[in-house]
Enzyme design. Sequence first.
Site, PDB file in Angstrom:
ATOM      1  N   GLU A 132      -6.727 -76.248   5.437  1.00 30.98           N
ATOM      2  CA  GLU A 132      -5.579 -75.376   5.180  1.00 30.98           C
ATOM      3  C   GLU A 132      -5.054 -75.483   3.741  1.00 30.98           C
ATOM      4  O   GLU A 132      -3.856 -75.681   3.506  1.00 30.98           O
ATOM      5  CB  GLU A 132      -4.473 -75.644   6.204  1.00 30.98           C
ATOM      6  CG  GLU A 132      -4.930 -75.327   7.616  1.00 30.98           C
ATOM      7  CD  GLU A 132      -3.827 -75.365   8.661  1.00 30.98           C
ATOM      8  OE1 GLU A 132      -2.679 -75.698   8.307  1.00 30.98           O
ATOM      9  OE2 GLU A 132      -4.117 -75.062   9.833  1.00 30.98           O
ATOM     10  N   GLU A 180      -9.095 -74.865  14.537  1.00 29.15           N
ATOM     11  CA  GLU A 180      -7.791 -75.192  15.117  1.00 29.15           C
ATOM     12  C   GLU A 180      -7.263 -73.925  15.776  1.00 29.15           C
ATOM     13  O   GLU A 180      -7.329 -72.844  15.198  1.00 29.15           O
ATOM     14  CB  GLU A 180      -6.766 -75.633  14.061  1.00 29.15           C
ATOM     15  CG  GLU A 180      -6.892 -77.037  13.557  1.00 29.15           C
ATOM     16  CD  GLU A 180      -5.709 -77.407  12.667  1.00 29.15           C
ATOM     17  OE1 GLU A 180      -4.579 -76.913  12.911  1.00 29.15           O
ATOM     18  OE2 GLU A 180      -5.908 -78.190  11.730  1.00 29.15           O
TER      19      GLU A 180
END
Length: 607
Positions: free
Chosen positions: A301, A384
């Site tokens: 991320e 995720e």
Amino acid sequence: MTVEDVARERWAQLMGAGGAQDRAPGEIVPADLPAPAGLVATGGRGHVTLAWEPVPGAIGYAVHRATASTGPYEPVDHGGGDVLAVPHGPYADTTGEPFREYWYAVAPLGTVTSMGPLSVPASAAAHTGGDAAVRVEVTADGDAGPLHRPWRAMVGSEHLSHLLCADTSGGRPIGAELREALRRVRDELGVQQVRAHAILCDDLGVYRLVDGRPRLDFSGVDRVYDAVLELGMRPVVELSFMPRDLASDPSRTVFAYQAIISPPRDWDQWSWLVRELTAHLVERYGLDEVRDNWWFEVWNEANLSVFWSGTPAEFWRLYDESARAVKAVDPGLHVGGPASAAVGWIEDQLARESPVDFVSTHTYGSPPLDLRPLAGDRPLLWTEWGVTATHGSEVNDTVFAATFLLRGMRSAAGRVDALAPWVASDHFEELGRPPRLTHGGFGLLTVGNLAKPKYWALALAQRLGDTELPVALSGDGAGGLVEAWAARSGDGVVTVLLWNATLDHTKADGDPELDRAVTIDVTGLPAAAYRMTHWRVDARHSNIAALWRTISEGRDWPDERQWAALREADRVETAEPSRVLKVKDRTAAVAFDLPMPSISCVELVPI
């Protein structure tokens, strides 16, 4: 300003809000896509269901609503955060006021930062009271192809050095229970890989300076990865975070374990570290094993400043250096990314000249978008995914989360290579260790390895046979609220999995207006009778959090007596006693109530 301009501006504001992505609002551009055709809005008890024709090239759709046909149209916010878009219809809006007419329009997304025009609007109003029924027809002698199980590819976990931890949470051994949690998802859910952060962090001592000279030590990584393989799983090698002695700014950290999010101070040293780690893994575990079964994912991320303190350009250099280092060991090894939050940076990733063997990204609160128009034939890994990205949210422990998992898995089947629930176990310490038994942790399993409702959702899905069966739904909320997944096994067992769900977080505790009466008609049955078993996940069944609320006596953690009661209840429960179901004209029918949220799994075993 046109209606489309207003809609794009509001979408930009939502995409820039709440930290879902570090992007200022106002960057949404027009997508070269047509408006969806055939939008139909149907009012029902407690909801309005929307259906529309798919747009080729769209990765998803933003559902908008207004109180007048002329607008203004606002994106419908069902409270899930991240990207408030869905990959396809039908979509059930349960956020409106009953008996109030709303106008709906749907816009296609080319990326999460490019939106096409709104569809021709359609109007409807939800109502209250009255009967609401859904009929499910399953063709038992049909064949809809092999059943795809996206949950089996991968699950998320805490940083894997946690497997070696000898401490306790709530009196329970952390490392031993995390290992047991991974073993359980492997054995009971069929999960093959585990993805986690921080394999390069200093607790494993991979890189350090000794007398000013770099020294590598992979013995800690070996202990962790050996443990994963001993469990029958394989690791995703997430190349993160930065070793302290290699970081340009060691003060920039994230999480309670202070993972360093800084770019490297020496890019050549970073490339050397990645190359040597990759070579070591190939030497230790075998080239065929690593090349055929492992993924190398670059960072986590980086489009969020909380995970990457450098610039976007510096991240792309990190990606390029890492990809080249992995491929220098063997060109057949699989490296990719961007492992981004909220489907960000996908188009930037695919524009790289460096190798991109797979596309990985994350989202929370909605089913995964359809990235095939962008990724082409590359594998798609959602490394995720979950009902919420909020640590400690009560919704993580609920039946609502369980129905959310089934909706996402059914949607992703056949178009996503991996959809990884975040995470396997509540032994998790990103923001600190668990303060109590049911604390809203991300895990499928609690501390103590008790199954939450969302674990049972996947366990029931795992019961489905290998041949998917055709299913047709009709009635109030069919497809938008109530969904079904059915399959047949080689020995003739027919399993029908149903759930009643909304994406609307304000209804997480249920709403009687959304409860439904369901009838399943199973046709094409060859035997004269079947033994029927009906498992249920709802407020009163297979719900460990609800049980703990009734017996906790105000405690944060169970005593031995309470642990024994919880372990005794750690099973998926039946809604009714098993019984024989007679078949007439090769058809059998089953009827029952299906609250929202809840899951039913009906298994028919030929006698």
